[in-house]
Design an enzyme around this catalytic site. Structure first.
Site, PDB file in Angstrom:
ATOM      1  CB  SER A 148      -0.887   0.008   1.250  1.00  0.00           C
ATOM      2  OG  SER A 148      -1.498   1.267   1.458  1.00  0.00           O
ATOM      3  CE1 TYR A 161      -3.826  -2.002   5.263  1.00  0.00           C
ATOM      4  CE2 TYR A 161      -3.332   0.311   4.838  1.00  0.00           C
ATOM      5  CZ  TYR A 161      -3.651  -0.951   4.375  1.00  0.00           C
ATOM      6  OH  TYR A 161      -3.782  -1.178   3.018  1.00  0.00           O
TER       7      TYR A 161
END
Length: 255
Positions: free
Chosen positions: A142, A155
């Site tokens: 990501s 995350y």
């Protein structure tokens, strides 16, 4: 369908989002595919949809369970054993609260899925991948792996692990037929965000309204492009954002 000469593709987390779109993209191109996920009903429906297009094997799998991953690998039918493309897509984000307000259970779930689960699957299939004339591993990271933002403490850290793990694998397999890519999407519109916000449609709308975000099909197209590069080319990492998104300026919070 009968087996064909295209390489066998394994996609984790294939029941929604990037994984679902990628499974459909590879099936449309005639690649034999193995699809996994935790939701049996969705897997069955996807398998039924794709079987007219290509050879499909589906299995309910929780990547966090290493014993289950090992058993899944061992029990693959003979026609699907020689996996040559591994797409580590299974992953999730939970919550966006500041660290001191975040749920420790959510943190553990993200680490167990995004880090441990990806490692479990990769480790189980490395010997098979190494045995192929050419093989590709694509790990879904990501932009959060590279750029911090509020509410992304664990995350983002889990995706930074994915990116660095990918680079280290590349080092281990330099000079072999195994290629490794860290794919790092930015704002993308999928069920991923509904999971993050526990199904809160209002929060979902606030993020995506008029954002012209990436779509799962965009990422599927990129994944296919990476795998179809000539064998001597490795895409080390690829960060991709919608044109509506860019890096935020460093902010000063006045106290």
């Amino acid at each position: 369908m009968t087996a064909n000469k295209r390489p066998i593709v394994l996609i984790t987390g294939a029941t929604s989002g990037f994984g679902l779109a990628t499974a459909k993209k590879f099936a449309q191109q005639g690649y034999p595919i193995i699809i996994t996920g935790r939701r049996a009903d969705r897997l069955q429906a996807l398998s039924t949809e794709l079987k007219p297009l290509t050879d499909v094997f589906s299995a309910v799998l929780d990547v966090r369970d290493n014993d289950a991953v090992i058993a899944f690998n061992k029990q693959l039918p003979e026609a699907f054993k020689q996996v040559a493309i591994l797409i580590n897509n299974a992953g999730l984000a939970l919550g966006a609260e500041p660290a001191d307000q975040a749920s420790l259970a959510n943190w553990h779930t993200m680490i167990d899925t995004n880090v441990t689960g990806l490692v479990n699957v990769t480790h189980s299939f490395l010997t098979t991948l190494r045995a192929q004339p050419s093989a590709t591993i694509i790990n879904l990271a990501s932009i959060a792996a590279n750029w911090p933002y509020p509410g992304s403490s664990v995350y983002g850290a889990s995706k930074a692990f994915v990116a660095q793990f990918s680079r280290n694998l590349r080092s281990d397999f330099a000079g072999t037929g195994v290629r490794v890519t860290s794919l790092e999407p930015g704002l993308a519109e999928s069920e991923f965000s509904l999971v993050r916000f526990k199904g809160d449609q209002e929060k979902y709308k606030q993020i995506y309204d008029n954002a012209n975000a990436l779509q799962p099909e965009d990422i599927a197209n990129i994944i296919l492009w990476i795998t179809e590069q000539p064998a001597h080319i490795n895409i080390n990492s690829l960060e991709v954002m919608p044109t509506s998104q860019a890096w935020d300026n460093f902010k000063i919070v006045k106290q």
